[in-house]
Design a protein around this motif. Structure first.
Motif, PDB file in Angstrom:
ATOM      1  N   GLY A   1     -86.117  28.147  75.649  1.00  0.00           N
ATOM      2  CA  GLY A   1     -84.293  27.865  76.005  1.00  0.00           C
ATOM      3  C   GLY A   1     -83.817  29.193  76.857  1.00  0.00           C
ATOM      4  O   GLY A   1     -82.659  29.647  76.162  1.00  0.00           O
ATOM      5  N   LEU A   2     -84.664  30.251  77.027  1.00  0.00           N
ATOM      6  CA  LEU A   2     -84.288  31.178  77.607  1.00  0.00           C
ATOM      7  C   LEU A   2     -85.026  31.641  78.888  1.00  0.00           C
ATOM      8  O   LEU A   2     -86.302  31.926  79.288  1.00  0.00           O
ATOM      9  CB  LEU A   2     -84.990  33.238  76.252  1.00  0.00           C
ATOM     10  CG  LEU A   2     -84.413  34.001  77.195  1.00  0.00           C
ATOM     11  CD1 LEU A   2     -83.563  34.493  77.190  1.00  0.00           C
ATOM     12  CD2 LEU A   2     -85.509  35.402  76.700  1.00  0.00           C
TER      13      LEU A   2
ATOM     14  N   GLU B   1     -75.298  35.419  76.190  1.00  0.00           N
ATOM     15  CA  GLU B   1     -74.969  34.491  75.541  1.00  0.00           C
ATOM     16  C   GLU B   1     -76.843  33.403  74.688  1.00  0.00           C
ATOM     17  O   GLU B   1     -77.177  33.283  74.012  1.00  0.00           O
ATOM     18  CB  GLU B   1     -74.198  32.930  75.909  1.00  0.00           C
ATOM     19  CG  GLU B   1     -73.922  32.400  74.483  1.00  0.00           C
ATOM     20  CD  GLU B   1     -73.571  30.643  75.301  1.00  0.00           C
ATOM     21  OE1 GLU B   1     -73.535  30.113  74.724  1.00  0.00           O
ATOM     22  OE2 GLU B   1     -72.607  31.348  76.687  1.00  0.00           O
ATOM     23  N   ALA B   2     -77.641  33.337  76.113  1.00  0.00           N
ATOM     24  CA  ALA B   2     -78.976  33.226  76.261  1.00  0.00           C
ATOM     25  C   ALA B   2     -79.748  33.711  75.305  1.00  0.00           C
ATOM     26  O   ALA B   2     -80.873  33.873  75.045  1.00  0.00           O
ATOM     27  CB  ALA B   2     -79.904  32.927  77.247  1.00  0.00           C
TER      28      ALA B   2
ATOM     29  N   GLY C   1     -78.892  36.334  73.107  1.00  0.00           N
ATOM     30  CA  GLY C   1     -78.529  36.498  71.564  1.00  0.00           C
ATOM     31  C   GLY C   1     -79.186  35.193  71.033  1.00  0.00           C
ATOM     32  O   GLY C   1     -79.943  35.446  69.799  1.00  0.00           O
ATOM     33  N   THR C   2     -79.230  33.913  71.750  1.00  0.00           N
ATOM     34  CA  THR C   2     -79.628  32.852  71.103  1.00  0.00           C
ATOM     35  C   THR C   2     -81.119  33.265  70.795  1.00  0.00           C
ATOM     36  O   THR C   2     -81.233  32.671  69.476  1.00  0.00           O
ATOM     37  CB  THR C   2     -79.234  31.124  71.822  1.00  0.00           C
ATOM     38  OG1 THR C   2     -78.127  31.206  72.251  1.00  0.00           O
ATOM     39  CG2 THR C   2     -79.919  30.102  70.610  1.00  0.00           C
ATOM     40  N   TYR C   3     -81.607  33.201  71.809  1.00  0.00           N
ATOM     41  CA  TYR C   3     -83.290  33.736  71.226  1.00  0.00           C
ATOM     42  C   TYR C   3     -83.709  34.807  70.509  1.00  0.00           C
ATOM     43  O   TYR C   3     -84.540  34.644  69.615  1.00  0.00           O
ATOM     44  CB  TYR C   3     -83.741  34.305  72.991  1.00  0.00           C
ATOM     45  CG  TYR C   3     -84.998  34.947  73.088  1.00  0.00           C
ATOM     46  CD1 TYR C   3     -86.166  34.827  72.769  1.00  0.00           C
ATOM     47  CD2 TYR C   3     -85.279  36.485  72.979  1.00  0.00           C
ATOM     48  CE1 TYR C   3     -87.879  35.769  72.611  1.00  0.00           C
ATOM     49  CE2 TYR C   3     -86.510  37.483  72.448  1.00  0.00           C
ATOM     50  CZ  TYR C   3     -87.532  36.247  72.862  1.00  0.00           C
ATOM     51  OH  TYR C   3     -88.718  37.173  72.774  1.00  0.00           O
TER      52      TYR C   3
ATOM     53  N   ARG D   1     -81.747  35.705  67.883  1.00  0.00           N
ATOM     54  CA  ARG D   1     -81.367  35.464  66.544  1.00  0.00           C
ATOM     55  C   ARG D   1     -82.365  34.090  65.935  1.00  0.00           C
ATOM     56  O   ARG D   1     -83.243  33.780  64.943  1.00  0.00           O
ATOM     57  CB  ARG D   1     -79.989  34.467  66.740  1.00  0.00           C
ATOM     58  CG  ARG D   1     -79.400  33.782  65.685  1.00  0.00           C
ATOM     59  CD  ARG D   1     -78.177  32.732  65.319  1.00  0.00           C
ATOM     60  NE  ARG D   1     -77.476  34.280  65.038  1.00  0.00           N
ATOM     61  CZ  ARG D   1     -76.763  34.254  66.649  1.00  0.00           C
ATOM     62  NH1 ARG D   1     -76.963  33.153  67.863  1.00  0.00           N
ATOM     63  NH2 ARG D   1     -75.493  35.269  66.864  1.00  0.00           N
ATOM     64  N   ARG D   2     -83.175  32.818  67.521  1.00  0.00           N
ATOM     65  CA  ARG D   2     -84.071  32.513  67.136  1.00  0.00           C
ATOM     66  C   ARG D   2     -85.211  33.148  66.498  1.00  0.00           C
ATOM     67  O   ARG D   2     -86.606  32.591  65.829  1.00  0.00           O
ATOM     68  CB  ARG D   2     -84.242  30.978  67.811  1.00  0.00           C
ATOM     69  CG  ARG D   2     -83.423  30.448  68.110  1.00  0.00           C
ATOM     70  CD  ARG D   2     -83.608  28.973  69.564  1.00  0.00           C
ATOM     71  NE  ARG D   2     -84.727  28.082  69.177  1.00  0.00           N
ATOM     72  CZ  ARG D   2     -85.098  27.644  70.136  1.00  0.00           C
ATOM     73  NH1 ARG D   2     -85.092  27.407  70.957  1.00  0.00           N
ATOM     74  NH2 ARG D   2     -86.251  27.078  69.725  1.00  0.00           N
TER      75      ARG D   2
ATOM     76  N   SER E   1     -80.759  38.200  63.412  1.00  0.00           N
ATOM     77  CA  SER E   1     -79.369  38.268  62.365  1.00  0.00           C
ATOM     78  C   SER E   1     -78.241  39.194  62.198  1.00  0.00           C
ATOM     79  O   SER E   1     -77.486  39.021  62.994  1.00  0.00           O
ATOM     80  CB  SER E   1     -79.795  37.021  61.050  1.00  0.00           C
ATOM     81  OG  SER E   1     -80.398  38.357  60.035  1.00  0.00           O
TER      82      SER E   1
ATOM     83  N   GLU F   1     -72.847  41.131  68.549  1.00  0.00           N
ATOM     84  CA  GLU F   1     -72.109  40.640  69.886  1.00  0.00           C
ATOM     85  C   GLU F   1     -70.509  41.262  68.409  1.00  0.00           C
ATOM     86  O   GLU F   1     -70.049  40.776  70.113  1.00  0.00           O
ATOM     87  CB  GLU F   1     -72.286  39.213  68.359  1.00  0.00           C
ATOM     88  CG  GLU F   1     -73.871  38.555  69.702  1.00  0.00           C
ATOM     89  CD  GLU F   1     -74.355  37.437  68.064  1.00  0.00           C
ATOM     90  OE1 GLU F   1     -73.664  36.900  67.213  1.00  0.00           O
ATOM     91  OE2 GLU F   1     -74.959  36.639  68.835  1.00  0.00           O
TER      92      GLU F   1
END
Length: 269
Positions: free
Chosen positions: A118-119, A138-139, A141-143, A145-146, A150, A157
């Motif tokens: 997803g990155l 944004e991508a 940050g999602t990576y 976190r996954r 945290s 952020e």
């Protein structure tokens, strides 16, 4: 990066390095992601490698890590190890820049794995090394976190949101300042025009609404068009047209009739 930004990145890496995988397959995956090369950038990395090897030795033998059949949690553990071993994160100026420096042969495979996770990234060769990068905040940050970040990521952020809000506030203030400057300049021109027309007597010859707007402008030079319209109880467009008329007339000299032309002599027969 500023010192505070570097401290945030160090805290984020330390948070990821402190994770103890709960599954034997995740331990194997993260060890594989760390790779055989020495980890010496931070003390936490050396402790992580030692801890994972001890966990792996204490558990029943697990199958070697393979990406294709691996579950999402195993892929996340492997990518966490790869980020800690070969990744870097920059937050300079509020811009996110994630980068992996690997061998030239690994770069396309790592890019494909990150995309599957997803990155979306790009890769290139730089001074004989493979460089895999992403600048999508944004991508990234999602990576992160996954793969387990945290607390530190929330702080990252929060600072980015704060910086964005400050930027937006500055933009609004600059725009308002420019609008105010234009309004002050326009009011000055309008007052000069009113004085010019009154001095040569042309103001009194103007329609009632124009004279009414001129009087209101003189009494309240700081008022906006909307304020003048509300005060006079007329449309804003009528105020604007009246002021434009005053400025236009002030730039035109009053026309005065010239001497009458003399009749020509009759033609001789």
């Amino acid at each position: 990066m500023t010192r505070s930004e570097r401290d945030l990145v160090t805290a984020l890496r330390g948070e990821l390095a402190a994770i103890d995988p709960s599954r034997a397959c995740d331990v194997v995956a993260e060890l594989d992601g760390l790779g055989p090369e020495p980890i010496g950038r931070e003390p936490s990395m050396a402790r992580l490698a030692h801890r994972l090897r001890r966990l792996a030795a204490a558990q029943s033998p697990a199958r070697p890590f393979e990406w294709s059949p691996a579950a999402e949690h195993c892929r996340g553990a492997w990518l966490r190890g790869r980020f800690l071993a070969r990744g870097s994160l920059s937050l300079a100026g509020g811009r996110t820049h994630l980068e992996f420096v690997v061998t030239p042969n690994e770069a396309p495979f790592l890019a494909a794995r990150l995309a599957e996770f997803g990155l979306p990234v790009s890769w290139r060769l730089r001074r004989g090394r493979g460089v895999v990068t992403s600048k999508n905040g944004e991508a990234v940050g999602t990576y992160l976190r996954r793969i387990g970040a945290s607390g530190a990521l929330l702080e990252v952020e929060a600072r980015q949101v704060s910086r964005a809000l400050r930027g937006e506030l500055n933009r609004v203030l600059n725009a308002e300042s420019a609008n105010l400057q234009r309004a002050v300049s326009a009011a000055g021109r309008q007052l000069d025009a009113i004085d010019t027309l009154e001095a040569d007597g042309r103001l009194s010859a103007q329609p009632y609404v124009v004279r009414l707007v001129a009087e209101a402008r003189r009494e309240t030079p700081e008022a906006s068009l909307a304020d003048l319209a509300e005060r006079l109880e007329i449309h804003r467009s009528a105020v604007q047209r009246a002021l434009e008329r005053l400025e236009r007339l002030a730039t035109i000299e009053e026309e005065t009739p010239g001497p009458p032309s003399r009749p020509g002599r009759p033609a001789l027969a």
